[in-house]
Design an enzyme around this catalytic site. Structure first.
Site, PDB file in Angstrom:
ATOM      1  N   HIS A 190       0.844  -1.136   0.220  1.00 34.68           N
ATOM      2  CA  HIS A 190       0.210   0.192   0.289  1.00 34.68           C
ATOM      3  C   HIS A 190       0.445   1.368   0.187  1.00 34.68           C
ATOM      4  CE1 HIS A 190      -4.064  -1.859  -0.055  1.00 34.68           C
ATOM      5  NE2 HIS A 190      -3.766  -2.261   1.242  1.00 34.68           N
ATOM      6  N   LYS A 208     -13.524   6.044   7.994  1.00 35.05           N
ATOM      7  CA  LYS A 208     -13.194   6.737   7.181  1.00 35.05           C
ATOM      8  C   LYS A 208     -15.013   7.642   7.040  1.00 35.05           C
ATOM      9  CE  LYS A 208     -11.714   8.407   2.544  1.00 35.05           C
ATOM     10  NZ  LYS A 208     -13.158   8.442   1.809  1.00 35.05           N
TER      11      LYS A 208
END
Length: 954
Positions: A167, A608
């Site tokens: 990532h 999120k």
């Protein structure tokens, strides 16, 4: 550089600017750590003075002293002097200072890792086994009347798999990793030198100073190497680079340490063998979601490289085994099977005529060399005889090793087995010829588009996208029950469709080539409907990964894994799977395919979407509901093994935190020996770069899984607990979304008051930072979202909303009611592992926050009114959350229950702070139009140093 002093206690920081734990006097136990940090800091300082001159060294020291004064004493005069000094620096000076503090962060990590190993050894020699160790877990199990046979039977059906992912937060170059591993080995050697000297019992050891001096010279050489090695990549990381980076952890840790862990477990259980339950997983090369650089070619490359690494390891071990097993039939007999294996060998060397093990192993080596050539195109390093007769699969190689083992056991050679053969056998069982299971992943909207084009070209459905969900399901079921494929020969399909189908086709070839364990899971991001699952089954059928038909004797080679990411997706997870399994033929297909169902839970996007508390609460509820559904199937006589796959990141906001506590805090009945979890970002390096630390972390996964499965440490939460959590979740999500999604100008604040724009430019990963080219929070990936908040030290995703939720929960008409409400939260903290672990993780992330530093980043936003409005809201919620934690837990200092992390923060954070100050200054210059390569380089190196210092930012 000057390392931490142990004689200068710091004043407790003001609650308004930092929640870092107060400093305490260093204990004797910490003294070796402080000595290592001082040594490495002194050597780094010497190297800086030698390489860059006294002026640079003095500049670094001046900035360090001012930063420490601001950090420890909130000294505003020091803050003002620091700002003036930083603004006066040239770009070149700034880069040198940033490099100095970045390397100090790296070296401090190595010293801490060494101390962790050192302290564990002290505890274990004293018979004090720490939580998370196998010995501690087995003692607990035995104490509850669970015997070795029960544990072994549990492991027969267990599946534990850490999954390495790539990532855009992993900022370590392999060159840096290799040099740091050398330093770690030298620190271990330094301890061994002292231990040897102490064992002699001499009042004066004349060799000790010489040996330590040689060791110190070697450390200095490696630090010189680091200083002269660039930290950054000139070009953006490719998927092939990410593959190579991940493979380095197999070379240093997994290939050797996993077999050792199995051996430790078998010895502790008194079992000759336990089932192969611990296996590695990998996303790198197969994770296409949002990454156009992952293709069929990268999938094939990943498996080729993985196979090459595994086979070369086996070749080396077989070579050494041949040297060790030198027994002669003139002195000892062998089994008939062993003799037959030797006779089949192409080795006709007369000097080995009476050495059947060596002859057999020469043949095994030749077969492995031929297998290497066939599977990866590689050449073996040695050739006693020419490569020939490649193994069709790892099982045949394993069978020949078992013949050798049986013969040794039968003829007084059992003592030789543990030295090398035992580990090699276990390695082959775990890693096969594929090394690690690669998962495939793609977003559901991509599958939908491919299926729609296939149906349109085949004139089956001209507008699949326009169909409602029921119509889609009916159509897909009909097609899955039709033996014919959809593709039209020579049709001109779009690039997307060709690319996606190529991945499926390559997956089928790779499974045929490397074995069924090479690729087992197909993960569907953004699973929102049953048709999302059926589409992937149809694409498997299109290329032969699904054999037969849904209404016949069909079976699928890849497990279709839904990934539930948002709060809404988590709430609908069980309904989607219930409806999927209710379709005619689906349950039969699953049972014929192995009777396993993985479900992936997304920590990052749910956080999120709804904030820290709501994310964790909805994950908890989803797991309970999923277990209840699969238990219903079991009771109806249709058992399907459910396996949770936890998509955890490094930060608490992305599900990070201590793995042991996280697994034990899972809802009742959700583990049962089955767990997969992602390892991401800097966490991979901090957990697995050092082999001993790596084995400890793997051991922790096994220990926690055994305890969670057999002890059932979590009981069902009381209705009062569940009701309170639901109330907290609702209020927390409201507070979080009010800030992040409803506050006008918040996007502008985020993109200016964090280094998100600069992070997106850094060559640290092959995946773009955003799903679309926009500045909408919704389009930003959860990983750079969390990474950015960590860089500016607000760490907002790991705590925001909880303070407001608690304040609202305690709003009662009378004082007695408020006291009862607080008492309930305190009881939840004491008795409910889910709640306690969540608050412990918030405590950890708040300890790493610093509003003083965050305010420096906020100054990057030109709009002063917007800056004050949003930063004040964040600061107010920060104080509310601190207050809530203190009232519930009773702890007035952060990390009061985690001495090791408190010590780490004490030692390192004053030396990370200069990186923040310098980063802010350079970002200000960069955004003001300073088109200077050194400014960009300085920003990027500071991102590296801060990430290394915080350790779990990814």
């Amino acid at each position: 550089m000057t390392a931490p002093s142990e004689s200068a206690p710091a004043a407790r920081p003001s609650p308004a600017r930092s929640s870092t734990p107060a400093r305490h006097a260093a204990s004797d136990a910490e003294r070796p750590l402080i000595e290592d940090i001082r040594l490495l800091g002194r050597l780094l300082g010497d190297v800086i003075r030698e390489q860059e001159g006294d002026d640079t060294f003095d500049l670094v020291e001046q900035i360090r002293r001012l930063s420490v004064a601001f950090h420890r004493h909130a000294d505003q005069a020091a803050n003002a002097a620091l700002k003036r000094r930083l603004k006066s620096l040239s770009s070149e000076q700034a880069v040198r200072v940033i490099r100095a503090f970045t390397y100090f962060s790296h070296l401090a990590n190595l010293a801490e890792d060494r101390h962790h190993i050192r302290r564990r050894a002290v505890y274990e020699r004293a018979g004090r086994w720490q939580e998370g160790s196998l010995e501690h877990a087995l003692r607990r199990l035995h104490g509850h009347g669970i015997d070795a046979q029960t544990i072994a039977r549990t492991l027969e059906h267990a599946y534990i798999s850490p999954v390495l992912t790539a990532h855009p937060t992993e900022v370590q170059r392999k060159s840096i990793l290799d040099a740091e591993r050398s330093i770690a080995r030298l620190l271990a050697e330094r301890d061994e030198i002292r231990a040897r000297s102490a064992a002699q019992g001499l009042s004066r050891d004349a060799l000790l100073p010489k040996e330590l001096a040689r060791n110190e010279a070697a450390l200095r050489a490696r630090i010189v190497q680091l200083w002269q090695t660039r930290l950054l990549r000139f070009s953006k990381l490719t998927v092939a680079d990410e593959i190579e980076n991940a493979l380095s952890y197999y070379e240093t840790t997994f290939l050797r340490e996993i077999p050792r862990l199995y051996a430790d477990l078998e010895d502790a259980l008194g079992q000759s063998s336990v089932a192969a339950f611990l296996r590695m997983g990998q996303w790198i090369g197969g994770d296409r979601d949002g990454n156009p650089n992952v293709t069929a070619e990268t999938l094939a490359y990943a498996l080729s490289r993985q196979s090459d690494l595994a086979l070369r390891y086996y070749l080396t071990e077989v070579h050494h085994l041949g040297a060790e097993l030198s027994m002669s039939t003139r002195l000892v007999a062998v089994t008939p099977e062993m003799q037959a294996l030797a006779d089949q060998s192409p080795d006709r060397n007369p000097h080995r005529a009476d050495e059947p093990y060596r002859r057999a192993l020469t043949g095994v080596y030749a077969r492995l060399a031929a297998t290497l050539k066939a599977l990866s195109g590689g050449e073996a390093a040695r050739h006693a005889v020419a490569p020939q007769n490649p193994y069709p699969d790892a099982a045949q190689f394993l069978a020949e090793l078992r013949i050798i083992e049986t013969s040794l056991r039968a003829h007084h050679g059992e003592a030789l087995i543990p030295q090398r053969l035992r580990g090699l056998i276990r390695a082959v069982e775990v890693f096969g010829f594929h090394l690690a299971t690669i998962d495939l992943r793609q977003s559901s909207d991509q599958h939908e588009a491919v299926v729609a084009e296939l149906l349109r070209v085949a004139r089956v459905a001209p507008n699949y996208e326009a169909l409602d969900e029921r119509a889609r399901q009916e159509l897909l079921q009909r097609l899955l029950s039709d033996a014919r494929v959809l593709r039209v020969p020579d049709a001109d399909y779009s690039e997307r469709t060709r690319s996606e189908l190529a991945v499926f086709e390559t997956a089928r070839r790779m499974v045929d080539r490397y074995g069924t364990a090479a690729i087992r899971h197909y993960i569907i991001s953004h699973t929102e409907t049953v048709s999302d699952l059926l589409e992937v089954l149809l694409l498997q059928k299109e290329v032969g990964l699904m054999r037969g038909t849904l209404d016949g004797e069909g079976s699928a080679r890849l497990i279709v894994v839904p990934l539930f990411e948002t709060i809404a997706d988590l709430r609908h997870a069980t309904d989607i799977l219930r409806d999927f399994y209710a379709l005619p033929g689906v349950l039969d297909l699953i049972e014929r395919s192995g009777g396993e169902q993985d479900v992936m839970l997304g920590y990052s996007d749910s956080n999120k979407d709804g904030g820290i508390f709501t994310s964790n609460w909805e994950l908890y509820r989803a797991e309970i509901a999923l277990v209840e559904f699969f238990d219903e199937l079991h009771r109806s006589g249709r058992p399907v093994r459910l396996r949770m796959f936890h998509g955890r990141g490094g930060t608490v906001g992305r599900g990070g935190g201590p793995s042991y506590e996280a697994i034990l805090a899972q809802p009742p009945g959700t583990v049962r020996g089955q767990i997969r979890l992602t390892e991401q970002g800097e966490v991979i390096n901090s957990k697995y770069a050092n082999p001993e630390i790596g084995r400890r972390n793997l051991e922790t996964l096994v220990a926690a899984t055994l305890e969670a499965s057999l002890l059932q440490p979590t009981r069902a939460a009381t209705p009062a607990f569940l009701q309170a959590a639901a109330q907290l979740s609702e209020s927390s999500m409201q507070a979080y979304r009010d800030l992040v999604y409803e506050t006008p100008g918040f996007e502008r604040f985020f993109f200016n008051a964090t280094p998100i724009r600069e992070i997106a430019e850094l060559n640290i990963g092959s995946r773009p930072a955003s799903r679309r080219a926009s500045q909408r929070i919704e389009d930003l990936r959860a990983i750079p979202w969390s990474f950015s908040w960590g860089q500016c030290r607000l760490t907002l995703p790991g705590w925001y909303g909880f303070g407001s939720a608690v304040a609202q929960f305690l709003e009662r008409p009378s004082a007695p009611e408020r006291e009862r409400a607080l008492a309930l939260l305190q009881k939840m903290y004491r008795q409910w592992p889910f709640f306690r672990t969540l608050l412990s993780n918030m405590d950890m992330v708040l300890a790493k926050s610093d509003l003083g530093l965050a305010s420096r980043y906020a100054e990057l936003l030109p709009d002063a009114r917007l800056r004050r409005r949003i930063f004040t809201a964040i600061e107010t919620e920060w104080k509310r959350t601190i207050d809530a934690l203190e009232r519930i837990t009773g702890a007035t200092e952060r990390l009061s229950g985690n001495a090791a992390l408190a010590r780490s923060i004490r030692n390192r954070f004053p030396y990370i702070d200069p990186l923040h100050h310098l980063q802010v200054e350079l970002v200000r210059r960069y955004r003001s139009g300073a088109d200077d390569e050194r400014v960009r380089r300085g920003i990027h190196i500071s991102i590296n140093g801060i990430a290394a210092g915080l350790r779990n930012t990814g």
